[in-house]
Each structure stands twice: as C-alpha cells, then as structure tokens.
Write a protein that holds these residues in place. Structure first.
Motif, mmCIF file in Angstrom:
data_model
loop_
_atom_site.group_PDB
_atom_site.id
_atom_site.type_symbol
_atom_site.label_atom_id
_atom_site.label_comp_id
_atom_site.label_asym_id
_atom_site.label_seq_id
_atom_site.Cartn_x
_atom_site.Cartn_y
_atom_site.Cartn_z
ATOM 1 N N LYS A 111 -5.554 16.274 -52.097
ATOM 2 C CA LYS A 111 -6.552 16.365 -52.568
ATOM 3 C C LYS A 111 -7.765 16.441 -51.331
ATOM 4 O O LYS A 111 -8.717 17.166 -51.820
ATOM 5 N N ASN A 112 -7.235 16.222 -49.851
ATOM 6 C CA ASN A 112 -7.869 16.065 -48.672
ATOM 7 C C ASN A 112 -8.239 17.356 -48.251
ATOM 8 O O ASN A 112 -8.723 17.788 -47.229
ATOM 9 N N GLU A 113 -6.529 17.393 -48.423
ATOM 10 C CA GLU A 113 -5.938 18.422 -46.885
ATOM 11 C C GLU A 113 -5.078 19.544 -48.342
ATOM 12 O O GLU A 113 -5.144 21.501 -47.266
ATOM 13 N N GLY A 114 -4.982 20.079 -48.792
ATOM 14 C CA GLY A 114 -4.233 21.060 -49.976
ATOM 15 C C GLY A 114 -2.506 20.980 -49.563
ATOM 16 O O GLY A 114 -1.941 19.897 -49.174
ATOM 17 N N ILE A 115 -1.893 21.198 -50.771
ATOM 18 C CA ILE A 115 -0.258 21.293 -50.687
ATOM 19 C C ILE A 115 0.268 21.578 -49.675
ATOM 20 O O ILE A 115 1.563 21.190 -48.976
ATOM 21 N N PHE A 116 0.145 23.074 -48.400
ATOM 22 C CA PHE A 116 0.771 23.002 -48.138
ATOM 23 C C PHE A 116 0.376 22.138 -46.140
ATOM 24 O O PHE A 116 1.193 22.564 -45.743
ATOM 25 N N ALA A 117 -0.305 21.222 -47.000
ATOM 26 C CA ALA A 117 -0.086 20.410 -45.545
ATOM 27 C C ALA A 117 0.781 19.071 -45.764
ATOM 28 O O ALA A 117 0.566 18.618 -44.460
ATOM 29 N N LEU A 118 1.522 19.259 -46.408
ATOM 30 C CA LEU A 118 2.590 18.291 -46.713
ATOM 31 C C LEU A 118 3.674 18.965 -45.569
ATOM 32 O O LEU A 118 5.077 18.294 -45.128
ATOM 33 N N TYR A 119 3.429 19.896 -45.341
ATOM 34 C CA TYR A 119 4.691 21.008 -44.092
ATOM 35 C C TYR A 119 4.133 20.694 -43.085
ATOM 36 O O TYR A 119 4.489 21.515 -42.085
ATOM 37 N N SER A 120 2.682 20.250 -42.264
ATOM 38 C CA SER A 120 2.432 19.749 -41.167
ATOM 39 C C SER A 120 3.334 19.749 -40.445
ATOM 40 O O SER A 120 4.115 18.946 -40.728
ATOM 41 N N GLY A 121 3.464 20.201 -39.252
ATOM 42 C CA GLY A 121 4.117 19.829 -38.345
ATOM 43 C C GLY A 121 6.110 20.047 -38.169
ATOM 44 O O GLY A 121 6.468 19.424 -37.738
ATOM 45 N N LEU A 122 6.317 21.325 -39.351
ATOM 46 C CA LEU A 122 7.829 21.661 -40.031
ATOM 47 C C LEU A 122 8.402 22.696 -38.234
ATOM 48 O O LEU A 122 9.453 22.448 -38.105
ATOM 49 N N SER A 123 7.558 22.984 -37.817
ATOM 50 C CA SER A 123 7.371 23.882 -35.885
ATOM 51 C C SER A 123 8.394 22.501 -35.229
ATOM 52 O O SER A 123 9.308 22.618 -34.444
ATOM 53 N N ALA A 124 7.123 21.408 -35.409
ATOM 54 C CA ALA A 124 7.637 20.270 -34.639
ATOM 55 C C ALA A 124 9.871 20.022 -34.901
ATOM 56 O O ALA A 124 10.501 19.111 -34.682
#
Length: 292
Positions: free
Chosen positions: A55-68
């Motif tokens: 709701k607040n960040e969008g579906i792509f936010a689920l992959y935040s921090g993928l590079s780490a």
C-alpha cells in the motif's frame, strides 16, 4: 555426487556462492518481511506487513536491499563453503569424520563465514528496514556499495561489524541445527519408505530442518537484527549488546516476541536451501559437461 573431485575447489566455491545468490533472488521478499517484523516494537503479522508495504511503498519495495542480499551470499556462502571443504578434507585424512566432527566443522565454517559476511548483513538489515521509517529518518542507501561507503564515512569502519558476535552465534546455531536435523529427517523419511533419494526427499528434509533451525536460531537472529539497525543517539547506542536486546524484547513485548517473523523466516529458510541445492547441482553438472 560422483566425480566431484573433477571440479576444482575454486570452481566449487564460485558455484556455491552463485547458487546462494540465485536462490536469494527468489526469497528476498521473505527476508525483508522477516526483518520488518523483527524491528517492529508492537504485535504484528505477516499479512499486515505485506499489506503495508504494498500500500505505502509498492510491489517493487519487496526487493529492497537485494544488492546487499546478493553480496551477503557472495561473501558468507562462498567463505563458509571454502572453510567447510578445507576443514572436511583435512579431517578426512584418517577416515570418515564422525557426526560430531562434521557438526563442529559446520559451526566453525559458519562462524568464519558470518564474520566475513557481517558488513553485507548490516547493509541488508538497514536497507530492508528503511521503508518502515518516516521519510526524514530514512537512510536512503542507493545500493549495497553506497551503504558500505556511507557507513564507513558517517559511522566509522568498525560499524560494518556491528552485531558480529550475535551474527556469528546465529550462524553456529543454524549450521549445527541444520546439519543435525536435516540428516536425521532424511534418514527417517528414507527408513519409513515414504520417499526415495531425490529432489522430493531433499525438499521435505529441508523443510523439516528449517522448522527446527528457525525455532532454535530466531532469538539470536532478532538480537542481531536490532543491533545492526540501531542508531546512536547523543553518543549512546540503543542497545548494549545481544543480552540487552533479548531482555528488553521479553520485558516490553513478551517472551514469544523472540520468535517474531517466524513464518517468513521459516518460509525463506527451507526453500532457500532447496533452491541453492538445485542451482548447485545444475551448475556443477553443466561445468562437468562443458569443461571437464
């Protein structure tokens, strides 16, 4: 695996690291959800966290921090595999090592790998946690390398190893629990005749092992997560150490808060092991076919 000796050690380590990275691409959202739940100071659920992110960040936010997450696998998994292979070959000079020796080797390898992987782990925790903060409080790291450089610049080099002790402790618990429970579950399933050697057996054994490992390692994991995400306010850190974290969690949130994020943690652990194994087998077979 037959013919394993035909694959050079350097290639084994490379394939192991890449396998872990490939598996992470599938389970990264579960890591993010688990971290958000562990950092929440109030009662929450997997569904609530997912709904809030979408709701607040969008579906792509689920992959935040993928590079780490990928760098963590490249450092932790590769080091752990390298140390384990080296120690196992050394211990095998006078015959097959006992189960306890294997467990000890696994714990030692996990401990060293965790130390090497801690900087990427710190970046991962912070990057996955950023979206839950107010805009003014977010760190807004662009990627894992930006995170590492900024941490060194703003907080000092040794901040990269913040939470190293509970991270190493968690790795030792995970490796010991995984080795014992996976081996035992596999043997029981084979003895009962329900499953035969193959991917179904590996999957079922991994999921049973994941349940045991999750229950055993989560209290250490939540201490690690909160220490690595904490901020220093007026020169004073939020927590003094892992024991301080665990004491405060139990006091203010209840005993069962030590297992907050259990479902996404468990859902990540089993499939990640299976996916890593599948990628490992396929890439090893491809190497033997094309280069041996």
């Amino acid at each position: 695996m037959s013919g394993q000796t035909s694959v050079p050690n350097g290639i084994k380590f490379f394939i192991g690291g890449v396998s872990g990275m490939a598996a992470t691409c599938f389970v990264q959202p579960l890591d993010l959800i688990k971290n958000r739940m562990q950092l929440s100071g109030s009662k929450t659920s997997t569904f609530t966290v997912i709904s809030s992110i979408l709701k607040n960040e969008g579906i792509f936010a689920l992959y935040s921090g993928l590079s780490a997450g990928l760098l963590r696998q490249a450092t932790y998994t590769t080091t752990r595999l390298g140390i384990y292979t080296w120690l196992f070959e050394y211990a095998s000079q006078e015959g097959q090592p006992s189960f306890l020796v294997k467990a000890g080797i696994g714990m030692a390898a996990g401990c060293v790998g965790a130390f090497v992987g801690t900087p990427a782990e710190v970046a991962l925790i912070r990057m996955t946690a950023d979206g839950r903060l107010r805009i003014a409080d977010r760190r807004n790291y662009k990627n894992v390398f930006d995170a590492l450089f900024r941490i060194i610049k703003e907080e000092g080099l040794f901040t990269l190893w913040r939470g190293a002790i509970p991270t190493m402790g968690r790795a030792m618990v995970v490796n010991a629990a995984q080795l014992a429970s996976y081996s035992q579950a596999k043997q029981v399933l084979l003895d009962t005749g329900y499953l035969k050697e193959g991917i179904n057996l590996h999957f079922a054994s991994s999921m049973i092992s994941g349940l045991v490992t999750t229950a055993a390692s989560m209290p250490v994991d939540i201490a690690k997560t909160r220490i690595q995400n904490m901020k220093t306010i007026d020169g004073k850190p939020e927590f003094k150490g892992a024991i301080d974290v665990l004491t405060k969690v139990v006091r203010y949130e209840g005993l069962f808060a030590l297992w907050k994020g259990f479902i996404p943690y468990y859902a990540r652990l089993g499939p990640h092991t299976v996916l890593t194994f599948i990628f490992l087998e396929q890439m090893t077979a491809a190497y033997k076919t094309n280069f041996s």
